[in-house]
Design an enzyme around this catalytic site. Structure first.
Site: not given
Length: 336
Positions: A58, A211, A213-214, A217
């Site tokens: 990452y 979620l 990746r949003g 959400s």
């Protein structure tokens, strides 16, 4: 909010019912605020979150160093309660290109040495290859992790995005604590073979992407334009007609959330929590505000009528578009 605990499989540790996925604090979703990221980790630990998830690739180690700083500056009692899960094996180029995965035993030991240094810890709680290396039998990769456990550098074996057959082979080599894999209202593929297999073998699931990746959400608008360095811009579910279809699903979910007096994100996370005590959702909050909202899911109770309404609003396989671009989907052992 009362933080509950769940156990990672039959061989793993007790962890908080929600874990914190820290990837977005360093890469993939556009710019992030370092100070806010560290404050969010501190707030999560203060709220009783114990599981912190990262990957050595990452932002090429940035995320591990970020977590290391957050742990180093946290109160001693909170630092001691933290359990760190690390994914390894992804090969990257200076330009950010993905160049496959390396599961050779020598590489496993090498990756671990760097992670221990960047995190500033003497052991990693759960260690897992991020994706199956097709050139290396999973028995060799897991065997190398088992050797690190014998030497005290790792506590538990984990897996990530692998299929049922690979899970069985790995578990026959060494005790496996859990499998990390995407699981959400619109990502339910594990229910066919993977989840029955982990339950048979006493292995838990740490669910990322709860979620999407949003996307589910409740905060992603139809007119939002993603930054060039936000990888979602290249993901099928966030493009064109797929995005419009998927946000229609969110609108249906929003009606249920409003009836219960909760947010869309909270009902989506609560749904994953309701799937079983062997599933630990990872929340990808990058700010304290989003963390607070996500933790509120612990106070959401979904009865049979609620679950039926959610299933009607967002049926299994209702999402449009794959969860990864085609090139990445082709290399997912979990999708075979």
């Amino acid at each position: 909010m009362t933080m509950r605990t769940r156990k990672l499989g039959t061989t793993g540790p007790q962890v908080s019912a929600l874990g914190l996925g820290c990837m977005g604090m360093s890469s993939m979703y556009g710019d992030a605020d370092r100070a806010e990221s560290i404050a969010t980790v501190h707030a999560a630990l203060e709220a009783g979150v114990t599981l912190l998830d990262t990957g050595d690739f990452y932002a090429m180690g940035h995320n591990e160093m970020l977590i290391g700083e957050a742990l180093r500056t946290a109160p001693a009692a909170r630092r001691e309660q933290a359990l760190v899960s690390v994914k390894f094996g992804a090969l990257r180029g200076p330009d950010g290109d993905w160049n496959g995965f390396d599961g050779r035993p020598a590489a496993v030991r090498n990756f671990a040495a760097y992670s221990l240094q960047r995190l500033g810890v003497d052991h990693i709680d759960v260690y897992r290859i991020a994706r199956l290396d097709p050139a290396v039998p999973i028995e060799e990769t897991v065997g190398a992790i088992a050797e690190l456990i014998e030497k005290g550098y790792v506590r538990h074996v984990g897996l990530s995005e692998v299929g049922a057959e690979t899970i069985r082979r790995a578990a026959a080599t060494a005790p496996v604590a859990d499998v990390q894999i995407e699981y959400a209202l619109i990502s339910r593929g594990i229910e066919r073979e993977i989840l029955p297999t982990t339950r048979e073998l006493g292995i838990s699931i740490t669910a990322y992407g709860v979620l999407a990746r949003g996307l589910i959400s409740g905060h992603f608008s139809r007119d939002r334009r993603l930054a060039a360095d936000d990888w979602r811009a290249h993901t099928p579910r966030f493009q064109g007609d797929n995005l419009r279809h998927n946000l229609n699903l969110v609108d249906a979910l929003r009606k249920i959330a409003e009836q219960k007096g909760v947010s869309v994100a909270q009902i989506a996370i609560a749904w994953v929590l309701s799937r079983g005590e062997d599933i630990v959702p990872l929340i990808g909050a990058r700010t304290r505000d989003r963390l607070t909202e996500s933790l509120g899911a612990l106070d959401v109770t979904l009865d049979e009528a609620d679950l039926a309404a959610v299933e009607e609003a967002v049926p299994a396989d209702a999402a449009a578009g794959d969860r990864y671009p085609a090139a990445q989907m082709a290399h997912l052992d979990s999708e075979r």
